[in-house]
Design a protein around this motif. Structure first.
Motif, PDB file in Angstrom:
ATOM      1  N   PHE A   1       0.860  -1.014  -0.124  1.00 57.83           N
ATOM      2  CA  PHE A   1       0.030   0.074  -0.016  1.00 57.83           C
ATOM      3  C   PHE A   1       0.796   1.242   0.006  1.00 57.83           C
ATOM      4  O   PHE A   1       1.338   1.573   0.912  1.00 57.83           O
ATOM      5  CB  PHE A   1      -1.048   0.098   1.278  1.00 57.83           C
ATOM      6  N   GLY A   2       0.975   1.698  -1.273  1.00 58.74           N
ATOM      7  CA  GLY A   2       2.149   2.813  -1.316  1.00 58.74           C
ATOM      8  C   GLY A   2       3.321   2.293  -0.918  1.00 58.74           C
ATOM      9  O   GLY A   2       3.762   1.408  -1.978  1.00 58.74           O
ATOM     10  N   THR A   3       4.054   2.683   0.032  1.00 59.81           N
ATOM     11  CA  THR A   3       5.567   2.131  -0.166  1.00 59.81           C
ATOM     12  C   THR A   3       5.504   1.109   1.285  1.00 59.81           C
ATOM     13  O   THR A   3       6.518   0.777   1.593  1.00 59.81           O
ATOM     14  CB  THR A   3       6.287   3.174   0.217  1.00 59.81           C
ATOM     15  N   GLN A   4       4.327   0.940   1.831  1.00 63.99           N
ATOM     16  CA  GLN A   4       4.117  -0.025   3.036  1.00 63.99           C
ATOM     17  C   GLN A   4       3.529  -1.262   2.630  1.00 63.99           C
ATOM     18  O   GLN A   4       2.638  -1.319   1.883  1.00 63.99           O
ATOM     19  CB  GLN A   4       3.038   0.712   4.001  1.00 63.99           C
ATOM     20  N   LEU A   5       3.988  -2.391   3.500  1.00 65.82           N
ATOM     21  CA  LEU A   5       3.473  -3.731   3.366  1.00 65.82           C
ATOM     22  C   LEU A   5       2.344  -3.706   4.453  1.00 65.82           C
ATOM     23  O   LEU A   5       2.437  -3.468   5.344  1.00 65.82           O
ATOM     24  CB  LEU A   5       4.609  -4.720   3.617  1.00 65.82           C
ATOM     25  N   ILE A   6       1.164  -4.636   3.921  1.00 70.75           N
ATOM     26  CA  ILE A   6       0.212  -4.666   4.773  1.00 70.75           C
ATOM     27  C   ILE A   6      -0.215  -6.025   4.698  1.00 70.75           C
ATOM     28  O   ILE A   6      -0.434  -6.476   3.506  1.00 70.75           O
ATOM     29  CB  ILE A   6      -1.159  -3.650   4.628  1.00 70.75           C
TER      30      ILE A   6
ATOM     31  N   GLN B   1      -2.837   5.198  11.475  1.00 70.62           N
ATOM     32  CA  GLN B   1      -2.212   6.422  11.537  1.00 70.62           C
ATOM     33  C   GLN B   1      -0.674   6.166  10.894  1.00 70.62           C
ATOM     34  O   GLN B   1      -0.239   7.110  10.245  1.00 70.62           O
ATOM     35  CB  GLN B   1      -2.302   7.281  12.793  1.00 70.62           C
ATOM     36  N   ALA B   2      -0.074   5.090  11.711  1.00 66.87           N
ATOM     37  CA  ALA B   2       1.627   5.074  11.353  1.00 66.87           C
ATOM     38  C   ALA B   2       1.785   4.828   9.756  1.00 66.87           C
ATOM     39  O   ALA B   2       2.772   5.248   9.363  1.00 66.87           O
ATOM     40  CB  ALA B   2       2.033   4.173  12.262  1.00 66.87           C
ATOM     41  N   GLU B   3       0.978   3.952   9.445  1.00 62.63           N
ATOM     42  CA  GLU B   3       0.892   3.372   7.911  1.00 62.63           C
ATOM     43  C   GLU B   3       0.713   4.875   6.983  1.00 62.63           C
ATOM     44  O   GLU B   3       1.502   5.114   6.024  1.00 62.63           O
ATOM     45  CB  GLU B   3      -0.152   2.536   7.642  1.00 62.63           C
ATOM     46  N   LEU B   4      -0.196   5.599   7.343  1.00 63.94           N
ATOM     47  CA  LEU B   4      -0.466   6.926   6.539  1.00 63.94           C
ATOM     48  C   LEU B   4       0.613   7.796   6.780  1.00 63.94           C
ATOM     49  O   LEU B   4       0.920   8.548   5.588  1.00 63.94           O
ATOM     50  CB  LEU B   4      -1.660   7.489   7.082  1.00 63.94           C
ATOM     51  N   GLU B   5       1.210   7.984   7.602  1.00 64.68           N
ATOM     52  CA  GLU B   5       2.697   8.843   7.844  1.00 64.68           C
ATOM     53  C   GLU B   5       3.494   8.351   7.159  1.00 64.68           C
ATOM     54  O   GLU B   5       4.055   9.328   6.539  1.00 64.68           O
ATOM     55  CB  GLU B   5       2.625   9.053   9.363  1.00 64.68           C
TER      56      GLU B   5
ATOM     57  N   TYR C   1       2.732   9.182   3.260  1.00 67.73           N
ATOM     58  CA  TYR C   1       3.115  10.730   2.992  1.00 67.73           C
ATOM     59  C   TYR C   1       4.628  10.716   3.192  1.00 67.73           C
ATOM     60  O   TYR C   1       5.135  11.516   2.274  1.00 67.73           O
ATOM     61  CB  TYR C   1       2.413  11.479   3.880  1.00 67.73           C
ATOM     62  N   ARG C   2       5.263  10.125   3.918  1.00 60.57           N
ATOM     63  CA  ARG C   2       6.692  10.602   4.303  1.00 60.57           C
ATOM     64  C   ARG C   2       7.668   9.969   2.807  1.00 60.57           C
ATOM     65  O   ARG C   2       8.560  10.529   2.705  1.00 60.57           O
ATOM     66  CB  ARG C   2       7.366   9.757   5.557  1.00 60.57           C
ATOM     67  N   ASN C   3       7.181   8.996   2.507  1.00 63.33           N
ATOM     68  CA  ASN C   3       7.835   8.208   1.507  1.00 63.33           C
ATOM     69  C   ASN C   3       7.420   8.568  -0.182  1.00 63.33           C
ATOM     70  O   ASN C   3       7.886   8.074  -0.860  1.00 63.33           O
ATOM     71  CB  ASN C   3       7.817   6.675   1.752  1.00 63.33           C
ATOM     72  N   SER C   4       6.333   9.594  -0.004  1.00 64.39           N
ATOM     73  CA  SER C   4       6.052  10.047  -1.359  1.00 64.39           C
ATOM     74  C   SER C   4       6.878  11.244  -1.841  1.00 64.39           C
ATOM     75  O   SER C   4       7.292  11.888  -0.850  1.00 64.39           O
ATOM     76  CB  SER C   4       4.493  10.353  -1.194  1.00 64.39           C
ATOM     77  N   ARG C   5       6.784  11.428  -3.065  1.00 69.32           N
ATOM     78  CA  ARG C   5       7.412  12.448  -3.683  1.00 69.32           C
ATOM     79  C   ARG C   5       6.706  13.951  -3.266  1.00 69.32           C
ATOM     80  O   ARG C   5       5.290  13.898  -3.163  1.00 69.32           O
ATOM     81  CB  ARG C   5       7.408  12.504  -5.007  1.00 69.32           C
TER      82      ARG C   5
END
Length: 593
Positions: A6-11, A29-33, A36-40
């Motif tokens: 999911f984005g750059t995170q594994l779920i 919340q941690a996954e959303l943060e 955002y942190r790993n996105s351009r």
């Protein structure tokens, strides 16, 4: 448990045997943060793309609105410079109208520029995202690759790319001179001297140094060549670029003395008539017939009746039919053109002669045009207030006579000599008349500026549209204009109406190349929506003359004056050529690195 990205995170994903109706949990919340942190730009793709598109649109809109409003204001002032208000009410209405036009022009250019900038910005971000997904990482390489790809696509997207470098350089040089308030006046003075000189030293045909300079600059820009092989090479080079053909004219003009001009009537009798036939009509006929032989089937040949000398001038000025000798000469030209599949354009001239030219054109159309096709075309000048009525009468005559009307539509070329009250008050009025006539012809409707003639008896079973179409005659149209907006409108009408009439576009050689090349780039077969038929898009033609360098001097002088009278258009052409030169220079640099 399987893992999904999911984005750059594994779920964690439930195993396959889990019930399909069980909802997947939302990211915490941690996954959303982390997303955002790993996105351009700290923005996920689904937010970054619409934001970039929106911001780029507003940036382009701001630039376009500023430029469009400024140019519209300058154009409005130029169009109304000859009739400035003389009262407070007049000034109020003047500024009110100007402000409205500026606002409209700014909005129009703003939206155009906004959509253009947002398109290329969206393309860059989309390509960047594609590389991110494909390579599995987000780095500067992907960004640079997307930028270079979009820049390369933008640089290749130019109609002028079809022109050879020599043409680009000549056009840039010519338009730089024509648009310069410092260089143009002395250039016009020098060309006027050369065009009217009697001294051998100032005659390009007798002065080799002068001939070489003119032949490699202005002559090469606007003319086809001096001899048949050179003319054919020029025509073939234009057709190889993609032009559908040429409109070829013979440059040599009859030069009359003041005494001959004062006594035109004497050329119809006795020895004077024989002299006119030998020294004026016969050379004009031979030159025009040679021009027809140089043209290929599908091409046009332009001819000026006044080139035939005193008999033509006298008859046209008095609205008389051509003399027997002149009529026989024109017949021989028409017969040769018809046998070779070449079409003839009878050029318009000054208003003092135009009624006679209109009548001659109509008479020869009756004689040589068939119900399906046209050999002879008349020229109609949209800047004259009387043109819609004249064209309407000719259309009615074509309908009643059962022949196709040949129409070459121009804006007008005698603004400096025709009586001002006969011409539309503003350029906007001329533009509206021009576009309205084109629309009425393509749609085959008696609308806009055209005046509906008395209708024929209704046919039982026909609705109103069918009756109108039956009453509208067949025609062949040459949209001769350097105005890009008129060309775009005409092309849009053609794509909507699916007309069966012959429609072509034409510009002068050496001028409005950005308009011509855009037509060339679009000249590919297109499928008509909703049917299996294939429609060939209207072909683009270039108007050029041939003859010796000295014979073409008067023609070159007229082109120089035309560039002077259309400074804004000349500057636009100069800027287009400069942009194309820079694009090619950058392409060479990229290829060498």
């Amino acid at each position: 448990m399987a893992m999904a990205r999911f984005g750059t995170q594994l779920i964690a994903v439930p195993p396959a045997h889990t019930s399909r109706t069980k909802a997947y949990r939302a990211p915490n919340q941690a996954e959303l943060e982390a997303l955002y942190r790993n996105s351009r730009l700290s923005l996920p793709w689904v937010l970054r793309l619409p934001l970039a598109t929106t911001l780029s649109f507003f940036a382009g809109f701001t630039l376009g609105a500023s430029f469009g409003g400024k140019m519209t204001g300058l154009r409005f002032r130029a169009e109304h410079a000859h009739k400035m208000p003389s009262s407070s009410t007049g000034w109020y209405l003047y500024h009110k109208s100007k402000n409205y036009q500026v606002a409209y022009g700014g909005l129009r250019e703003g939206f155009r520029m906004g959509f253009k900038v947002s398109f290329w910005t969206t393309a860059m971000f989309a390509i960047e995202r594609m590389f991110d997904v494909y390579r599995g990482t987000s780095d500067m390489f992907n960004t640079l690759t997307s930028c270079v790809t979009v820049a390369g696509g933008f640089s290749l997207w130019t109609p002028l790319a079809v022109l050879p470098l020599t043409s680009i350089l000549r056009s840039f040089m010519t338009m730089t001179v024509s648009s310069s308030p410092i260089l143009l006046p002395p250039s016009l003075a020098a060309m006027s001297i050369l065009a009217n000189a009697t001294s051998p030293a100032l005659n390009p045909d007798k002065n080799p140094l002068l001939r070489f300079f003119l032949k490699t600059t202005f002559y090469a820009q606007f003319c086809a060549g001096e001899y048949a092989p050179e003319v054919r090479r020029t025509i073939e080079s234009l057709k190889s670029i993609g032009f559908g053909g040429v409109i070829l004219g013979y440059a040599k003009e009859v030069v009359l003395t003041e005494e001959q001009m004062k006594d035109l009537a004497s050329c119809n009798d006795g020895a004077a008539a024989e002299e006119c036939l030998r020294t004026e009509i016969t050379p004009w006929t031979n030159g025009t017939m040679e021009t027809v032989l140089l043209a290929s089937p599908g091409d046009f040949v332009a001819l000026k009746f006044t080139g035939a000398g005193r008999q033509a001038l006298h008859a046209l000025s008095q609205s008389l039919p051509p003399s027997q000798a002149l009529s026989s000469a024109i017949d021989s030209i028409c017969q040769l053109a018809a046998s070779r599949g070449v079409r003839l354009l009878f050029d318009a001239e000054q208003q003092a002669l135009q009624p006679g030219i209109d009548q001659w054109s109509l008479d020869f159309m009756r004689k040589y045009n068939t119900a399906e096709s046209a050999v002879v075309y008349g020229t109609y000048q949209a800047y004259l207030k009387s043109t819609p009525a004249t064209l309407s009468r000719h259309l009615a005559a074509a309908r009643d006579g059962g022949f196709a009307l040949g129409v070459k539509l121009v804006r007008g070329a005698y603004l400096g000599s025709d009586p001002r009250h006969l011409i539309h008050d503003t350029k906007a009025d001329t533009d509206a008349a021009y576009d309205g006539i084109v629309q009425a012809l393509i749609e085959k409707q008696w609308v806009g500026p055209l005046i509906r003639p008395p209708t024929s008896a209704p046919v039982q079973g026909r609705n109103q549209n069918e009756q109108t179409a039956a009453e509208f005659p067949e025609f062949a149209l040459v949209v001769a204009t350097h105005n890009r907006e008129s060309v775009v409108k005409a092309r849009e009408l053609l794509s909507k109406t699916n007309t069966t009439s012959d429609v072509a576009f034409a510009q002068l050689q050496g001028m409005a190349d950005e308009v011509s090349c855009e037509l060339v780039s679009a000249n590919t077969p297109a499928t008509i929506a909703g049917s299996s038929a294939t429609m060939e898009k209207p072909r683009a033609y270039k108007y050029l003359v041939w003859g010796s360098t000295g014979e073409c001097m008067k023609y070159l002088l007229r082109r120089a004056h035309e560039n002077r009278d259309a400074v804004q258009r000349t500057r636009s052409g100069r800027d287009a050529m400069r942009t194309e030169l820079l694009r090619r220079f950058k392409s060479v640099l990229k290829a060498s690195t």
